[in-house]
Structure formats: structure tokens, C-alpha cells
Design a protein around this motif. Structure first.
Motif, mmCIF file in Angstrom:
data_model
loop_
_atom_site.group_PDB
_atom_site.id
_atom_site.type_symbol
_atom_site.label_atom_id
_atom_site.label_comp_id
_atom_site.label_asym_id
_atom_site.label_seq_id
_atom_site.Cartn_x
_atom_site.Cartn_y
_atom_site.Cartn_z
ATOM 1 N N VAL A 125 -6.724 -45.419 20.071
ATOM 2 C CA VAL A 125 -6.277 -46.151 21.118
ATOM 3 C C VAL A 125 -5.134 -45.466 21.930
ATOM 4 C CG1 VAL A 125 -4.618 -48.071 21.673
ATOM 5 C CG2 VAL A 125 -6.839 -48.342 20.022
ATOM 6 N N THR A 126 -5.313 -45.284 23.197
ATOM 7 C CA THR A 126 -4.382 -44.567 24.013
ATOM 8 C C THR A 126 -3.903 -45.619 25.276
ATOM 9 O OG1 THR A 126 -5.435 -42.463 23.848
ATOM 10 C CG2 THR A 126 -4.009 -42.784 25.828
ATOM 11 N N ALA B 220 -4.229 -41.637 21.116
ATOM 12 C CA ALA B 220 -5.221 -41.636 20.119
ATOM 13 C C ALA B 220 -4.791 -42.235 18.620
ATOM 14 C CB ALA B 220 -5.865 -40.374 20.144
ATOM 15 N N VAL B 221 -4.323 -43.599 18.708
ATOM 16 C CA VAL B 221 -3.847 -44.195 17.527
ATOM 17 C C VAL B 221 -5.079 -44.830 16.602
ATOM 18 C CG1 VAL B 221 -2.387 -46.061 16.489
ATOM 19 C CG2 VAL B 221 -1.310 -44.532 18.403
ATOM 20 N N THR B 222 -5.114 -44.451 15.614
ATOM 21 C CA THR B 222 -5.950 -45.019 14.675
ATOM 22 C C THR B 222 -5.437 -45.833 13.479
ATOM 23 O OG1 THR B 222 -7.757 -43.661 15.259
ATOM 24 C CG2 THR B 222 -7.903 -44.486 13.465
ATOM 25 N N LEU B 223 -5.531 -47.091 13.218
ATOM 26 C CA LEU B 223 -5.033 -47.783 12.086
ATOM 27 C C LEU B 223 -5.689 -49.068 11.975
ATOM 28 C CD1 LEU B 223 -2.890 -50.450 12.858
ATOM 29 C CD2 LEU B 223 -1.564 -48.378 13.591
ATOM 30 N N THR B 224 -5.798 -49.662 10.676
ATOM 31 C CA THR B 224 -6.215 -50.817 10.342
ATOM 32 C C THR B 224 -5.286 -51.360 9.161
ATOM 33 O OG1 THR B 224 -8.721 -49.789 10.370
ATOM 34 C CG2 THR B 224 -8.233 -51.826 9.079
ATOM 35 N N MET C 254 -6.461 -47.774 27.282
ATOM 36 C CA MET C 254 -7.314 -47.020 28.377
ATOM 37 C C MET C 254 -8.922 -47.188 28.078
ATOM 38 S SD MET C 254 -5.256 -43.401 29.556
ATOM 39 C CE MET C 254 -6.772 -43.247 30.756
ATOM 40 N N ALA C 255 -9.750 -47.378 28.693
ATOM 41 C CA ALA C 255 -11.185 -47.481 28.291
ATOM 42 C C ALA C 255 -11.641 -46.182 28.059
ATOM 43 C CB ALA C 255 -11.762 -48.471 29.381
ATOM 44 N N GLY D 133 -15.249 -44.416 22.441
ATOM 45 C CA GLY D 133 -14.991 -44.373 20.934
ATOM 46 C C GLY D 133 -13.765 -45.292 20.994
ATOM 47 N N THR D 134 -13.003 -45.935 21.770
ATOM 48 C CA THR D 134 -11.947 -46.611 21.811
ATOM 49 C C THR D 134 -12.348 -48.218 21.106
ATOM 50 O OG1 THR D 134 -10.335 -45.417 23.477
ATOM 51 C CG2 THR D 134 -9.982 -47.913 22.828
ATOM 52 N N ILE D 135 -11.620 -48.676 20.166
ATOM 53 C CA ILE D 135 -11.691 -49.852 19.718
ATOM 54 C C ILE D 135 -10.358 -50.660 19.265
ATOM 55 C CG2 ILE D 135 -12.501 -51.255 17.482
ATOM 56 C CD1 ILE D 135 -14.608 -49.247 16.867
#
Length: 262
Positions: free
Chosen positions: A11-12, A23-27, A58-59, A62-64
Motif C-alpha cells: 500500500v502506497t 509499499a506498506v504490508t501488514l495484517t 494509489m491504484a 498488487g495493491t490490496i
């Protein structure tokens, strides 16, 4: 298995010409108690606004960005699932409104009550229950402008609780509170966590991290630089990398304290 409360992949988020999250990734699982820790300018406020749907990633391929398993939300429906307490909300509620009016306004995702928003007996009962849960029943008839910061903060949390949300998102909840009010608020947060309300605490203060929070995510310059058990994240080495100066860390009764060196 229920879907995660929060699922971010690559996620940006940009605010103007600045990349606030990169480019943040976390759950974060449903019911989990988590602290997101970072210095000023680390992207914490942007992350809160993205969760609250006040700004969007931003779209990119790979962004979720999913909340409770859903990528698209009606904001009013989201606020019934996730209670949000921020400094912006505290400022907006500092008006000639009673505590009861502020708490009931949580049903309508607004500030105060309007004639076109009928308050039902069921809403009144839920309001009373939320106030009682925070030991704040005596504040319902008082004006927000006549309350201390600690009293007002309790009412804002009660406002977030009227829908019995699955989790609370708290932005530096003890800011501007004195020692007694900070202690009392931490007692309230511990009780909520023990009773099953998930906590997402966004802060740069270690003393806000109550013992029930077992996981800490470290955020610096818009990037996740650490994610794991509290004992592994709140070390002198990790915190020096996060805040950019040597520190000492002390742990007592489940709370962590940090002191700068030199």
C-alpha cells in the motif's frame, strides 16, 4: 476463520507530492491487540486516515487494502464496525454539547444531534451502557467545554463504543492528559481489551502501550521496519533505529518506559 480486521499489501499513499506510506504490508487479525509505534512524520496519521477512508492508496499492481475482508466500504457502515478516536475528533467535539449528545452522535457519524436524526429508546440504552462501561455516566449531562481533557476523552471512546464495534482505533489517546487521567484511561483500555474489544493503538509514546497489547509494528518514514512480539520490538536497538537516538528501555508490570541517553 473470520477475515482479518485489516489487510494491507504493498500500500502506497501520497499526500500532495509526498509519499506518506510506501509499499506498506501488514495484517491485523480480528480481536488482536496491536500498537503501531513511530516518530512524528512516520506516516501514522496517514495510515489512520486511510483506514477511516479519508484518503486512499494509489491504484498500483498488487495493491490490496481490505478492512474486515472488504475492499469497498460505505463510510457510515464502516464506522459501525470500527470505533475511531482521533485528535481531530476531540477538537471537533469541543463545543457547547452535552456528553450524552456527543455519545449519541456516534450513531449518525456526526457531531451533535439534529432534528432529522431521531434518537430511539434502544439508542438511549446503548448510550447509557457505553457511558457506564467507561465509568462516565455522571458526565452525560455536562457540556464538553466544561470537561477536563481526560473526561472528554472518555466520552469520545464511549461515542466510538455505542455500536459495540469489533475494534477501537485510537490515535495517541493520552495526549494532553495529566498523570491521573492517563492512569484512568489506561485502566479503561485494559478493561476493554480484556472484555474482547480489539485495540489498534497508534502512538509514539511507549507508556500508552497497555500490557494486553502483545504485538508492536514499527513505522518510520512511511515504511514498516519491524513487526513482532512486544518484547522483541521494544528493545534499545530497535527503538534507536526507529527514533534515531540512543535509548534505554525499562519494563515494569507490563509497561515499557524509554529514556534517552546523554
Amino acid at each position: 476463520m473470520p477475515p482479518p480486521l485489516l489487510e494491507l499489501r504493498h500500500v502506497t499513499v501520497c499526500r500532495g507530492n509526498t509519499t506518506a506510506l510506501s509499499a506498506v504490508t501488514l495484517t491485523i487479525a480480528a480481536g488482536e491487540h496491536v500498537a503501531i509505534l513511530g516518530p512524528n512524520g512516520s506516516g501514522k496519521s496517514t495510515l489512520i486516515k486511510a483506514i477511516a477512508r479519508e484518503c486512499y492508496p494509489m491504484a498500483l499492481p498488487g495493491t490490496i487494502f481490505r478492512i474486515f475482508g472488504e475492499a469497498t466500504w460505505d463510510v457510515f457502515r464502516l464506522r459501525r464496525r470500527l470505533g475511531i478516536v482521533t485528535f481531530d475528533l476531540a477538537e471537533a467535539c469541543h463545543q457547547e454539547l452535552t456528553g450524552r449528545e456527543v455519545v449519541l452522535s456516534g450513531f449518525f457519524s456526526g457531531i451533535g444531534l439534529w432534528r432529522n436524526e431521531p434518537v430511539t429508546p434502544a439508542m438511549e440504552r446503548q448510550c447509557a451502557a457505553a457511558l457506564a462501561a467507561l465509568d462516565a455516566s455522571h458526565l452525560g449531562a455536562r457540556l464538553m467545554t466544561a470537561l477536563s481533557s481526560g473526561e472528554a476523552r472518555r466520552l469520545l471512546i464511549a461515542r466510538a463504543l455505542v455500536h459495540q464495534p469489533a475494534a477501537l482505533l485510537l490515535d495517541e489517546p493520552t495526549t494532553s492528559l495529566d498523570l491521573r487521567a492517563t492512569h484512568d484511561l489506561r485502566v479503561v483500555l485494559r478493561r476493554l481489551a480484556q472484555n474482547g474489544t480489539g485495540l489498534i493503538l497508534v502512538t509514539h509514546h511507549l507508556h500508552e502501550i497497555v500490557p494486553e497489547i502483545e504485538r508492536v509494528i514499527l513505522l518510520r518514514a512511511g515504511e514498516v521496519i519491524g513487526d513482532g512480539p512486544k518484547s522483541a520490538m521494544l528493545t534499545p536497538e530497535r527503538l534507536q533505529a526507529l527514533f534515531g537516538l540512543p535509548v534505554q528501555v525499562r519494563q515494569e508490570n507490563g509497561y515499557y518506559q524509554v529514556q534517552t541517553q546523554g
